[in-house]
Design an enzyme around this catalytic site. Structure first.
Site, short mmCIF file in Angstrom:
data_model
loop_
_atom_site.label_atom_id
_atom_site.label_comp_id
_atom_site.label_asym_id
_atom_site.label_seq_id
_atom_site.Cartn_x
_atom_site.Cartn_y
_atom_site.Cartn_z
N LYS A 139 19.51 10.21 5.61
CA LYS A 139 19.20 11.48 4.95
C LYS A 139 19.64 12.64 5.84
O LYS A 139 20.26 13.60 5.37
CB LYS A 139 17.70 11.59 4.65
CG LYS A 139 17.30 10.78 3.43
CD LYS A 139 15.79 10.65 3.31
CE LYS A 139 15.43 9.69 2.19
NZ LYS A 139 14.03 9.26 2.22
N GLN A 146 8.32 10.62 4.58
CA GLN A 146 8.83 9.27 4.28
C GLN A 146 7.65 8.31 4.03
O GLN A 146 6.74 8.21 4.84
CB GLN A 146 9.68 8.78 5.46
CG GLN A 146 10.36 7.44 5.25
CD GLN A 146 11.42 7.47 4.15
OE1 GLN A 146 12.21 8.38 4.05
NE2 GLN A 146 11.41 6.45 3.32
N ASP A 153 10.64 15.61 -3.21
CA ASP A 153 10.45 14.26 -3.77
C ASP A 153 9.90 14.33 -5.19
O ASP A 153 9.94 13.35 -5.92
CB ASP A 153 9.45 13.48 -2.89
CG ASP A 153 10.13 12.42 -2.04
OD1 ASP A 153 11.29 12.06 -2.34
OD2 ASP A 153 9.48 11.95 -1.08
#
Ligand code: NDP
Length: 291
Positions: free
Chosen positions: A54, A98, A121
């Site tokens: 990422k 995460q 997200d």
């Protein structure tokens, strides 16, 4: 007949290219670059790889990447303080914590602490609610990538019967909302669904998101259907190694389906590309620019 293979790697590269061009135009106009912060708690090897990827792709599209790697023994309070700091940081447009988090930390509380305008997200209840109400929202990356891939099959999704196998908050449920927005007729299946093969056989669009290697086979697929395989499962190989496979038995389904995503190289690359797109969207909205 053999299915069209939907190339997620190529589509993700196109999307990153578009995002990169928009970022370049912003910085050429002397605006600051969008920033994405990724927080990793602990040393889970798969998560370390994702976070590294990422960060690399964030920088490749011209954005700023902020990484916070915290030790396994980080407390929930310490993590919440880091989230508060990132919420307040004007250089940070997107925050991604995460998952999975260590068991001692309540992931729901952490997600709820993220500023919804930075929740790239799309897991914050505000964004979940806005998505289901059809309001502008930050949308979960994996389902968004799935819709883009399904459209790449060249089909108008309106009126299709979409069957989603899996009802997680991360994939199955937001997938259902996005497909409703595409005017699909949506059925969501799960572990208590009866006659799963019979149900899947009715699908014009079949989304596999159950996390079971090769679970859906020829008996689950209607001839000509679009099959999107979200599953990422590592299985042992005969030579003692491992390889990644999806939730769909690709070799059995490829002669039946109209189009299918491979694993790897299907949905996976789209997830990160959509994350970058979400970061750009968050930036534009925060800056009061058209998104
Ligand atoms: P979860 O484990 O959270 O959810 C799995 C879902 O599948 C549950 O709703 C479960 O039903 C359902 N399910 C399990 N077994 C069956 C069965 N035998 N028949 C029907 N339904 C079943 O998984 P996620 O949604 O987080 O992930 C699903 C897969 O997608 C995993 O392989 C994961 O690695 C992958 N993934 C890939 C991403 C990518 O970027 N490509 C991103 C996110 C996930 P119930 O609710 O009844 O328990």
């Amino acid at each position: 007949m053999s299915a069209i293979i939907l190339d997620g790697k190529a589509l993700a590269a196109e999307l990153r290219e578009r995002v990169g061009q928009q970022v370049a135009a912003l910085t050429a106009a002397n605006r600051r670059a969008p920033g994405l912060a990724v927080v990793l708690v602990g040393g889970d090897p798969a998560s370390q790889v994702y976070v590294g990827m990422k960060a690399k792709m964030t920088v490749a599209v011209g954005m700023r990447s902020f990484e916070r790697r915290l030790p396994e023994q980080t407390t929930e309070q310490e993590l919440l303080s880091v989230v508060a700091e990132l919420n307040a940081d004007p250089q940070v447009d997107g925050i991604l914590v995460q998952l999975p988090l260590p068991v001692a930390i309540n992931a729901d509380r952490v997600i709820e602490a993220i500023d919804p305008s930075k929740d790239v997200d799309g897991f914050h209840p505000i964004n979940v609610g806005r998505l289901s109400a059809g309001l502008p929202a930050l949308v979960p990356c994996t389902p968004r990538g799935c819709v883009m891939l399904a459209k790449r099959a060249g089909a108008d999704l309106a009126g299709m019967h979409a069957v989603i196998v899996g009802r997680s908050n991360i994939v199955g449920k937001p997938m259902a909302q996005l497909l409703l927005q595409q005017n699909c007729t949506v059925t969501v299946a799960h572990s208590r669904t009866r006659n799963l093969p019979g149900l899947c056989q009715q699908a014009d669009l079949l989304i596999a998101a159950l996390g079971k290697p090769h679970f859906l086979g020829a008996a689950h697929v209607k001839p000509g259907a679009i099959v999107i395989d979200v599953g990422i499962n590592r299985i042992a190989t005969a030579d003692g190694g491992t390889r990644l496979v999806g939730d769909v038995d690709f070799d059995a389904v490829v002669p039946i389906a109209g189009a299918i995503t491979p694993v790897p190289g299907g949905v996976g690359p789209m997830t990160i590309a959509c994350l970058l797109e979400n970061t750009l969207t968050a930036y534009l909205r925060r800056e009061g620019l058209p998104s």
